[in-house]
Design a protein around this motif. Structure first.
Motif, PDB file in Angstrom:
ATOM      1  N   ALA A  18       0.921  -1.332   0.261  1.00  0.00           N
ATOM      2  CA  ALA A  18      -0.212   0.380  -0.624  1.00  0.00           C
ATOM      3  C   ALA A  18       0.564   0.757   0.198  1.00  0.00           C
ATOM      4  CB  ALA A  18      -0.899  -0.093   0.998  1.00  0.00           C
ATOM      5  N   ARG A  19      -0.006   2.038  -0.458  1.00  0.00           N
ATOM      6  CA  ARG A  19       1.125   3.369  -0.625  1.00  0.00           C
ATOM      7  C   ARG A  19       0.296   4.417   0.833  1.00  0.00           C
ATOM      8  NH1 ARG A  19       5.509   5.221  -3.262  1.00  0.00           N
ATOM      9  NH2 ARG A  19       4.761   6.577  -3.992  1.00  0.00           N
ATOM     10  N   PHE A  20       1.189   4.978   1.327  1.00  0.00           N
ATOM     11  CA  PHE A  20       0.463   6.050   2.175  1.00  0.00           C
ATOM     12  C   PHE A  20       0.847   7.616   2.132  1.00  0.00           C
ATOM     13  CE2 PHE A  20       0.350   1.877   4.071  1.00  0.00           C
ATOM     14  CZ  PHE A  20      -0.567   2.013   4.326  1.00  0.00           C
ATOM     15  N   LEU A  21      -0.008   8.766   2.545  1.00  0.00           N
ATOM     16  CA  LEU A  21       0.308   9.551   2.105  1.00  0.00           C
ATOM     17  C   LEU A  21       0.431  10.190   3.820  1.00  0.00           C
ATOM     18  CD1 LEU A  21       0.770  12.739   0.602  1.00  0.00           C
ATOM     19  CD2 LEU A  21      -1.894  12.987   0.940  1.00  0.00           C
ATOM     20  N   ALA A  22       1.533  10.797   4.430  1.00  0.00           N
ATOM     21  CA  ALA A  22       2.191  12.032   5.171  1.00  0.00           C
ATOM     22  C   ALA A  22       2.169  12.639   4.885  1.00  0.00           C
ATOM     23  CB  ALA A  22       3.044  11.340   6.122  1.00  0.00           C
ATOM     24  N   LEU A  23       0.819  13.610   5.929  1.00  0.00           N
ATOM     25  CA  LEU A  23       0.778  15.098   5.606  1.00  0.00           C
ATOM     26  C   LEU A  23       0.174  15.981   6.590  1.00  0.00           C
ATOM     27  CD1 LEU A  23       0.327  17.009   2.952  1.00  0.00           C
ATOM     28  CD2 LEU A  23      -2.482  16.511   3.158  1.00  0.00           C
ATOM     29  N   GLY A  24       1.036  17.223   6.645  1.00  0.00           N
ATOM     30  CA  GLY A  24       0.634  18.494   7.813  1.00  0.00           C
ATOM     31  C   GLY A  24      -0.538  18.873   7.695  1.00  0.00           C
ATOM     32  N   ASP A  25      -1.354  19.253   8.711  1.00  0.00           N
ATOM     33  CA  ASP A  25      -2.464  19.722   8.164  1.00  0.00           C
ATOM     34  C   ASP A  25      -1.865  21.589   8.918  1.00  0.00           C
ATOM     35  OD1 ASP A  25      -3.425  19.437  11.073  1.00  0.00           O
ATOM     36  OD2 ASP A  25      -4.673  17.971  10.109  1.00  0.00           O
ATOM     37  N   ARG A  26      -3.649  22.656   8.962  1.00  0.00           N
ATOM     38  CA  ARG A  26      -3.077  23.685   9.448  1.00  0.00           C
ATOM     39  C   ARG A  26      -3.347  23.660  10.481  1.00  0.00           C
ATOM     40  NH1 ARG A  26      -8.902  25.637   9.566  1.00  0.00           N
ATOM     41  NH2 ARG A  26     -10.629  24.640   9.276  1.00  0.00           N
ATOM     42  N   VAL A  59      -1.667  10.623   8.878  1.00  0.00           N
ATOM     43  CA  VAL A  59      -1.289   9.576   7.480  1.00  0.00           C
ATOM     44  C   VAL A  59      -2.399   9.427   7.315  1.00  0.00           C
ATOM     45  CG1 VAL A  59      -0.138   7.718   7.479  1.00  0.00           C
ATOM     46  CG2 VAL A  59       1.092   8.999   8.590  1.00  0.00           C
ATOM     47  N   TYR A  60      -2.372   9.415   5.674  1.00  0.00           N
ATOM     48  CA  TYR A  60      -3.683   8.947   4.318  1.00  0.00           C
ATOM     49  C   TYR A  60      -3.113   7.475   3.973  1.00  0.00           C
ATOM     50  CZ  TYR A  60      -5.620  12.987   6.253  1.00  0.00           C
ATOM     51  OH  TYR A  60      -5.767  14.619   6.383  1.00  0.00           O
ATOM     52  N   ARG A  61      -4.297   6.398   4.059  1.00  0.00           N
ATOM     53  CA  ARG A  61      -3.823   6.118   3.079  1.00  0.00           C
ATOM     54  C   ARG A  61      -4.445   5.935   2.205  1.00  0.00           C
ATOM     55  NH1 ARG A  61      -3.888  -0.833   4.023  1.00  0.00           N
ATOM     56  NH2 ARG A  61      -4.151  -1.918   1.659  1.00  0.00           N
ATOM     57  N   LEU A  62      -3.712   5.217   0.636  1.00  0.00           N
ATOM     58  CA  LEU A  62      -4.139   5.699  -1.167  1.00  0.00           C
ATOM     59  C   LEU A  62      -4.526   4.584  -1.471  1.00  0.00           C
ATOM     60  CD1 LEU A  62      -1.192   8.518  -1.991  1.00  0.00           C
ATOM     61  CD2 LEU A  62      -3.287   8.883  -0.286  1.00  0.00           C
ATOM     62  N   GLY A  63      -5.584   4.831  -2.564  1.00  0.00           N
ATOM     63  CA  GLY A  63      -6.091   4.134  -3.223  1.00  0.00           C
ATOM     64  C   GLY A  63      -7.544   3.903  -3.078  1.00  0.00           C
ATOM     65  N   ASP A  95     -11.050   1.215   2.630  1.00  0.00           N
ATOM     66  CA  ASP A  95     -10.332   0.847   3.059  1.00  0.00           C
ATOM     67  C   ASP A  95      -8.980   2.223   3.120  1.00  0.00           C
ATOM     68  OD1 ASP A  95      -9.020   0.172   0.736  1.00  0.00           O
ATOM     69  OD2 ASP A  95      -7.300  -1.113   1.809  1.00  0.00           O
ATOM     70  N   ARG A  96      -9.666   2.425   2.485  1.00  0.00           N
ATOM     71  CA  ARG A  96      -8.251   4.485   1.976  1.00  0.00           C
ATOM     72  C   ARG A  96      -8.856   5.018   3.072  1.00  0.00           C
ATOM     73  NH1 ARG A  96     -11.435   6.870  -3.681  1.00  0.00           N
ATOM     74  NH2 ARG A  96     -12.995   6.932  -2.794  1.00  0.00           N
ATOM     75  N   GLY A  97      -8.141   6.487   3.562  1.00  0.00           N
ATOM     76  CA  GLY A  97      -8.268   7.378   4.195  1.00  0.00           C
ATOM     77  C   GLY A  97      -8.108   7.189   5.259  1.00  0.00           C
ATOM     78  N   ARG A  98      -7.739   8.412   6.672  1.00  0.00           N
ATOM     79  CA  ARG A  98      -6.720   8.254   7.781  1.00  0.00           C
ATOM     80  C   ARG A  98      -6.949   7.408   8.471  1.00  0.00           C
ATOM     81  NH1 ARG A  98      -7.415  13.802  10.746  1.00  0.00           N
ATOM     82  NH2 ARG A  98      -8.933  13.228  11.446  1.00  0.00           N
ATOM     83  N   ILE A  99      -5.377   7.010   9.094  1.00  0.00           N
ATOM     84  CA  ILE A  99      -5.621   6.691   9.428  1.00  0.00           C
ATOM     85  C   ILE A  99      -4.537   6.290  10.964  1.00  0.00           C
ATOM     86  CG2 ILE A  99      -4.317   4.271   7.283  1.00  0.00           C
ATOM     87  CD1 ILE A  99      -1.919   4.301   8.384  1.00  0.00           C
TER      88      ILE A  99
END
Length: 256
Positions: free
Chosen positions: A49-57, A63-67, A71-75
């Motif tokens: 799986a691919r995940f996106l680690a992203l800072g927010d405001r 960390v979000y699961r991509l795809g 099962d996708r979304g913030r984990i």
């Protein structure tokens, strides 16, 4: 596993095959979403799986699961940090050959999270350690088993041990940079620090090995373009063409 580094500042997820994709110690595509900064990561053992680690405001690292699919979304989401996330990297801090940490910085502090252990925070620099943190990277700068967090803060470069998280070294001279990359860019089997101000430093001593005739610019990556095992320095500035530099020959190769 193919390994990439990508530096962009765009409003959509960039392709790892763009011009500034470059080889790096960590499998990471660094991305920008407006003022937000993040990294597309691959977590070993997570079914490719691919995940996106992203800072927010809200000053959190998410960390979000991509795809596709349910099962996708913030984990995972961190607590509120000391400020908005400025950079995120995936790192092999213990030097065992497998990525194990998310490392990020705010304007004043460095944080490390072990994603093998439910994103447990393993390091948080003290509020009094640095006044201003302007850039960082992760590299093995001294050939010991663990890697170091290379931090540009308070106009100096500092090395933080990736196992003990103790500060090992600080440079003596004041400099000003906004981006740091690390790699053996001249084939001497020693790591160099490549700074966006046009300097290439010996990572062990901090000595300036080469000063380019101009600054490299804020978009900076290392990529072996000719297959000789030595990465070239690939740079880009707003409104300027892509530029390629050979640190071993100490010259600019060409601009595109």
């Amino acid at each position: 596993m193919r390994r990439y580094f990508l530096l962009v500042a765009v409003a959509v997820l960039a392709s790892p095959h763009s011009a500034l994709a470059a080889a790096a110690p960590d499998p990471v595509d660094e991305v920008g979403f407006g003022m937000l900064r993040g990294a597309v990561i691959e977590i070993p053992g997570a079914d490719n799986a691919r995940f996106l680690a992203l800072g927010d405001r809200f000053s959190r690292l998410n960390v979000y699961r991509l795809g596709r699919g349910d099962d996708r979304g913030r984990i995972w989401s961190s607590r509120a940090l000391d400020g908005n996330v400025q950079e995120v990297l995936v790192a092999d801090l213990d030097g065992d050959g497998g990525v194990d940490h998310l490392v990020c910085r705010t304007a004043r502090r460095i944080y490390a999270f072990d994603f093998r252990n439910d994103f447990r925070m393993t390091f948080e620099s003290l509020p009094t350690t640095f006044q201003t943190v302007g850039a960082f990277t992760v590299a093995d700068v001294d050939n010991d088993p663990q890697h170091e967090i290379v931090v540009f803060a308070d106009r100096r470069i500092h090395y933080v041990d990736g196992a003990s998280f103790l500060r090992e070294w600080s440079s003596m001279n004041d400099i000003q940079v906004t981006r740091i990359r690390a790699g053996d860019v001249d084939g001497d089997r020693r790591a160099e620090l490549v700074l966006d101000n046009g300097q290439v430093l010996d990572a062990r001593s901090g000595r300036v090995e080469w000063q380019a005739q101009s600054t490299f610019g804020p978009q900076l990556g290392l990529l072996d373009l000719d297959g000789d095992g030595i990465p070239e320095i690939v740079t880009e500035s707003p409104g300027q063409p892509l530029r390629i530099w050979d640190a071993s020959a100490r010259r600019e190769l060409r601009a595109h």
